[in-house]
Design an enzyme around this catalytic site. Sequence first.
Site, short mmCIF file in Angstrom:
data_model
loop_
_atom_site.label_atom_id
_atom_site.label_comp_id
_atom_site.label_asym_id
_atom_site.label_seq_id
_atom_site.Cartn_x
_atom_site.Cartn_y
_atom_site.Cartn_z
N ASP A 194 -21.31 -24.11 11.15
CA ASP A 194 -20.03 -24.46 10.27
C ASP A 194 -20.10 -26.12 10.37
O ASP A 194 -20.83 -26.59 10.96
CB ASP A 194 -18.83 -24.13 11.10
CG ASP A 194 -17.59 -24.54 10.56
OD1 ASP A 194 -17.35 -24.35 9.31
OD2 ASP A 194 -16.66 -25.09 11.25
N LEU A 195 -19.38 -26.72 9.41
CA LEU A 195 -19.52 -28.03 9.42
C LEU A 195 -18.26 -28.97 9.85
O LEU A 195 -18.44 -29.67 10.92
CB LEU A 195 -19.54 -28.38 7.98
CG LEU A 195 -19.47 -29.98 7.66
CD1 LEU A 195 -20.80 -30.68 8.09
CD2 LEU A 195 -19.43 -30.36 6.10
N ASP A 196 -16.98 -28.57 9.18
CA ASP A 196 -15.94 -29.42 9.71
C ASP A 196 -15.48 -28.80 11.00
O ASP A 196 -15.31 -27.94 11.14
CB ASP A 196 -14.62 -29.15 8.60
CG ASP A 196 -14.94 -29.63 7.39
OD1 ASP A 196 -15.53 -30.79 7.10
OD2 ASP A 196 -14.90 -28.78 6.36
N THR A 198 -14.23 -33.62 10.78
CA THR A 198 -13.33 -33.84 9.62
C THR A 198 -12.17 -32.75 9.53
O THR A 198 -11.14 -32.80 8.63
CB THR A 198 -14.19 -33.54 8.47
OG1 THR A 198 -15.41 -32.62 8.80
CG2 THR A 198 -15.05 -34.91 8.00
N LYS A 222 -8.06 -23.71 9.37
CA LYS A 222 -9.49 -23.97 9.89
C LYS A 222 -10.27 -23.04 9.29
O LYS A 222 -10.25 -21.74 9.76
CB LYS A 222 -9.69 -24.16 11.12
CG LYS A 222 -9.14 -25.46 11.91
CD LYS A 222 -9.44 -25.70 13.30
CE LYS A 222 -9.09 -26.96 13.86
NZ LYS A 222 -8.90 -26.96 15.44
N SER A 265 -20.69 -23.44 5.47
CA SER A 265 -19.43 -24.23 5.42
C SER A 265 -18.67 -23.82 4.39
O SER A 265 -19.33 -23.65 3.18
CB SER A 265 -19.53 -25.61 5.27
OG SER A 265 -18.42 -26.30 5.14
N ALA A 266 -17.31 -23.59 4.42
CA ALA A 266 -16.51 -23.07 3.27
C ALA A 266 -16.19 -24.52 2.15
O ALA A 266 -15.65 -24.25 1.42
CB ALA A 266 -15.14 -22.61 3.91
N SER A 267 -16.62 -25.44 2.47
CA SER A 267 -16.22 -26.75 1.92
C SER A 267 -17.05 -27.16 0.75
O SER A 267 -18.34 -27.28 1.16
CB SER A 267 -16.30 -28.04 2.95
OG SER A 267 -15.85 -29.10 2.30
N ASN A 271 -16.83 -29.90 -0.49
CA ASN A 271 -17.31 -31.25 0.06
C ASN A 271 -18.54 -31.38 0.78
O ASN A 271 -18.71 -32.64 1.41
CB ASN A 271 -16.16 -32.15 0.36
CG ASN A 271 -14.97 -32.30 -0.63
OD1 ASN A 271 -15.23 -32.58 -1.72
ND2 ASN A 271 -14.18 -31.65 -0.35
N LYS A 286 -14.29 -16.78 5.06
CA LYS A 286 -14.13 -16.36 6.24
C LYS A 286 -12.65 -16.02 6.57
O LYS A 286 -11.71 -16.42 5.82
CB LYS A 286 -14.28 -17.66 7.08
CG LYS A 286 -15.65 -18.37 7.32
CD LYS A 286 -15.58 -19.69 8.10
CE LYS A 286 -17.26 -20.37 7.51
NZ LYS A 286 -17.15 -21.84 8.02
N GLU A 346 -19.14 -22.39 15.46
CA GLU A 346 -17.72 -22.38 14.65
C GLU A 346 -16.65 -22.98 15.74
O GLU A 346 -16.64 -22.76 16.73
CB GLU A 346 -17.40 -20.99 14.41
CG GLU A 346 -17.77 -20.51 13.08
CD GLU A 346 -16.91 -21.38 11.90
OE1 GLU A 346 -15.89 -21.98 12.57
OE2 GLU A 346 -17.09 -21.29 10.78
N ASP A 347 -15.77 -23.81 15.03
CA ASP A 347 -14.75 -24.15 15.82
C ASP A 347 -13.29 -23.28 15.39
O ASP A 347 -12.18 -23.54 16.03
CB ASP A 347 -14.31 -25.67 15.61
CG ASP A 347 -13.92 -25.91 14.19
OD1 ASP A 347 -14.55 -25.25 13.22
OD2 ASP A 347 -12.84 -26.46 13.84
C1 BG6 Z 1 -13.77 -25.57 5.91
C2 BG6 Z 1 -12.43 -26.24 6.65
O1 BG6 Z 1 -14.61 -26.16 6.19
O2 BG6 Z 1 -13.66 -25.93 4.28
C3 BG6 Z 1 -10.90 -26.14 5.93
O3 BG6 Z 1 -12.31 -25.75 7.67
C4 BG6 Z 1 -11.22 -26.34 4.64
O4 BG6 Z 1 -10.08 -26.80 6.50
C5 BG6 Z 1 -12.37 -25.82 3.69
O5 BG6 Z 1 -9.88 -26.13 3.58
C6 BG6 Z 1 -12.65 -26.01 2.21
O6 BG6 Z 1 -12.82 -27.38 2.20
P1 BG6 Z 1 -12.93 -28.16 0.65
O7 BG6 Z 1 -13.45 -29.55 1.22
O8 BG6 Z 1 -13.61 -27.45 -0.23
O9 BG6 Z 1 -11.51 -28.59 0.47
MG MG Z 2 -14.96 -25.56 11.10
#
Ligand code: BG6
Ligand code: MG
Length: 223
Positions: A13-15, A21, A49, A120-122, A124, A151, A175-176
């Site tokens: 996982d990233l964040d 972050t 999260k 990572s779900a992000s 970004n 997730k 994971e956190d």
């Molecule tokens: C996850 C975070 O890694 O990414 C969440 O834990 C976040 O808090 C999700 O909502 C999506 O991120 P992003 O950057 O695509 O809005």
């Molecule tokens: Mg996380």
Amino acid sequence: MPKFETIKGVLFDLDGVITDTSVYHEQAWHALADQLQIDWQPQFAEQLKGVSREASLAVLLNATGHPDAYSAEQKAQFATEKNDRYLALLQQLSPASIAPGMTAFLTELKAQDYRIGLASASKNAPFVLERLGLSDYFQARVDPTTLHKGKPDPEIFSRCAELLGLQPAECLGIEDAQAGIQAINASGAVSVGIGAKDVLAAAQIRFETTAELTLANIRQQLK
Ligand code: BG6
Ligand code: MG
């Protein structure tokens, strides 16, 4: 629990794991909640999260009791506003923001030929890894826009293992988030939680902080 020797890859996982972050995500959601006059509830921090941007917004709007009061366009606008705030906070990110012990752990994994993937779900995540200077460690990254379910569904971890050419059971997932630990467990990978015991009770292995992440410490807990 599988033997340490069966582990060939690590799914990260990233964040909140590679860098902190998750506090910026929380700040940006909190600001949006204030703007929409939604009472910020302490449990939101853990609930959000690991959860996608869209699903996180749904959690906030559900708390109003009338989530359907907003059009699809308004919801898209709120998600953009949250992301703009988040991106502004990311401007302070640099290699100094890498979580304690993380560069040493990634270096150890690489030196010992473990495969390394990002789950990572992000959306970004590529930008964040670039800012941290860690992009080159990752042989595979799941593109979260291609997932059918987020997730706690195991899809992201199963896909990440597949991209590395491994079975989930040959991988550790780190994971956190509660949703993330659930996802790892459901995928068949070994879950490694980073954080407090009361939050991450479902993790198969747990460390208080990333500073404890070493292959020797993991081997110890997999006995
Ligand atoms: C996850 C975070 O890694 O990414 C969440 O834990 C976040 O808090 C999700 O909502 C999506 O991120 P992003 O950057 O695509 O809005
Ligand atoms: Mg996380």
